[in-house]
Design a protein around this motif. Structure first.
Motif, PDB file in Angstrom:
ATOM      1  N   GLY A  35       4.003   6.103  -5.324  1.00 18.30           N
ATOM      2  CA  GLY A  35       3.890   6.147  -6.776  1.00 18.30           C
ATOM      3  C   GLY A  35       4.983   6.970  -7.434  1.00 18.30           C
TER       4      GLY A  35
ATOM      5  N   GLU B   6       0.832  -1.201   0.000  1.00 18.56           N
ATOM      6  CA  GLU B   6       0.000   0.000   0.000  1.00 18.56           C
ATOM      7  C   GLU B   6       0.872   1.258   0.000  1.00 18.56           C
ATOM      8  OE1 GLU B   6      -3.129   0.270   2.825  1.00 18.56           O
ATOM      9  OE2 GLU B   6      -3.795  -1.800   2.528  1.00 18.56           O
TER      10      GLU B   6
ATOM     11  N   ARG C   7       9.448   5.391  -2.726  1.00 16.48           N
ATOM     12  CA  ARG C   7       8.840   4.221  -3.364  1.00 16.48           C
ATOM     13  C   ARG C   7       9.884   3.151  -3.654  1.00 16.48           C
ATOM     14  NH1 ARG C   7       7.916   5.268  -8.915  1.00 16.48           N
ATOM     15  NH2 ARG C   7       9.669   3.862  -9.257  1.00 16.48           N
TER      16      ARG C   7
ATOM     17  N   ARG D 176       2.205   1.937  -3.475  1.00 16.28           N
ATOM     18  CA  ARG D 176       1.184   2.564  -4.321  1.00 16.28           C
ATOM     19  C   ARG D 176       0.965   4.024  -3.939  1.00 16.28           C
ATOM     20  NH1 ARG D 176      -1.153  -2.743  -3.900  1.00 16.28           N
ATOM     21  NH2 ARG D 176      -2.338  -2.155  -2.044  1.00 16.28           N
TER      22      ARG D 176
END
Length: 202
Positions: free
Chosen positions: A143, A137, A150, A140
Motif C-alpha cells: 500500500g 495481495e 508496491r 495491497r
C-alpha cells in the motif's frame, strides 16, 4: 511552515545509521515479514524461470517454434523480475534466498513439466494465474507504507497478466490432445458440472 520539520535530526540519523543503506527509521512496515514476502516472490520467479526454460528446450510439434520463442521470452522476463526482487531485498537489509531447496519450498507455483506442448502451456498459465493472485495481495499489503516495493510489484504483476493473456491465446490455437486444430480454453476438470463429452461438443 517547512515541509521537513526537523532536517537537522534527519541529517544526524543518516550519519549515525549509515550502515543501513536505503533503510531508514521512518520505514512504516516490519522489515522481517517484508523480506520474507519478497523472498517468496523471488522463489516463485525462479521457479517460473526454470519451468519456462525447460519448456523452451522441450517444446516439440507443429506449433513448437513460435511457442518455444514465447517460452524463452517469458523466461527472460521472469529472470528480470527475480533480479528486481533480489535487489529490493538487499536494499531492505535482507538476504535474497537462492538455495535450490528454499526456492522449491517457498515458491507459490509448482514445477510441473507437462507431457505435451499444450500441457506445457497449460502448466505455465496456471503458474501465472497463481502469481497474479498472490502478487495482487502483496500490492495491497505494501500500500502506502512501502511505495517502492508496491510500485515494483505492480510492474511485475502487469507483466504476469500479460504472460497469462498470451498463454491463454496460445491454448485457443493448440488442441490439447493432438497438438493440432483449435478448441476453447477450458478443460474438463475446470468447468464444474460439465462432462468432457459435453465440452468437446460445445
Amino acid at each position: 511552515m517547512d515541509f521537513i520539520a526537523n532536517i537537522e535530526e534527519i541529517r544526524k540519523r543518516a550519519r549515525r545509521h549509515i550502515e543501513e543503506g536505503a533503510f531508514t527509521k521512518d520505514y512504516a512496515l516490519d522489515r522481517d515479514p517484508v523480506v520474507r514476502i519478497l523472498n517468496d516472490a523471488l522463489a516463485t520467479e525462479y521457479m517460473c524461470v526454470l519451468r519456462y526454460r525447460f519448456h523452451y528446450f522441450m517444446a516439440t510439434g507443429i506449433h513448437s517454434a513460435s511457442v518455444a520463442k514465447e517460452f524463452f521470452q517469458h523466461a527472460q522476463e521472469e529472470q528480470d523480475h527475480a533480479d528486481q526482487l533480489a535487489e529490493r531485498i538487499k536494499q531492505l537489509g535482507g538476504k535474497p534466498e537462492l538455495h535450490p531447496s528454499v526456492i522449491a519450498e517457498r515458491s507459490h507455483s509448482e514445477y510441473r513439466e507437462g507431457t505435451s506442448l499444450a500441457d506445457m502451456i497449460r502448466e505455465d498459465l496456471i503458474a501465472e494465474r497463481i502469481a497474479i493472485e498472490t502478487y495482487r495481495e502483496m500490492v495491497r499489503y505494501f500500500g502506502d507504507k512501502d511505495t517502492t516495493s508496491r510500485v515494483m510489484m505492480e510492474g511485475i504483476l502487469a507483466k504476469e497478466e500479460e504472460h497469462a493473456d498470451e498463454l491463454a491465446d496460445l491454448l485457443f490455437a493448440v488442441q490439447p490432445d493432438t497438438n493440432q486444430g483449435s478448441r476453447h480454453l477450458y478443460f474438463s476438470d475446470e468447468t464444474p458440472g460439465r462432462t468432457e463429452r459435453e465440452q468437446v461438443g460445445s
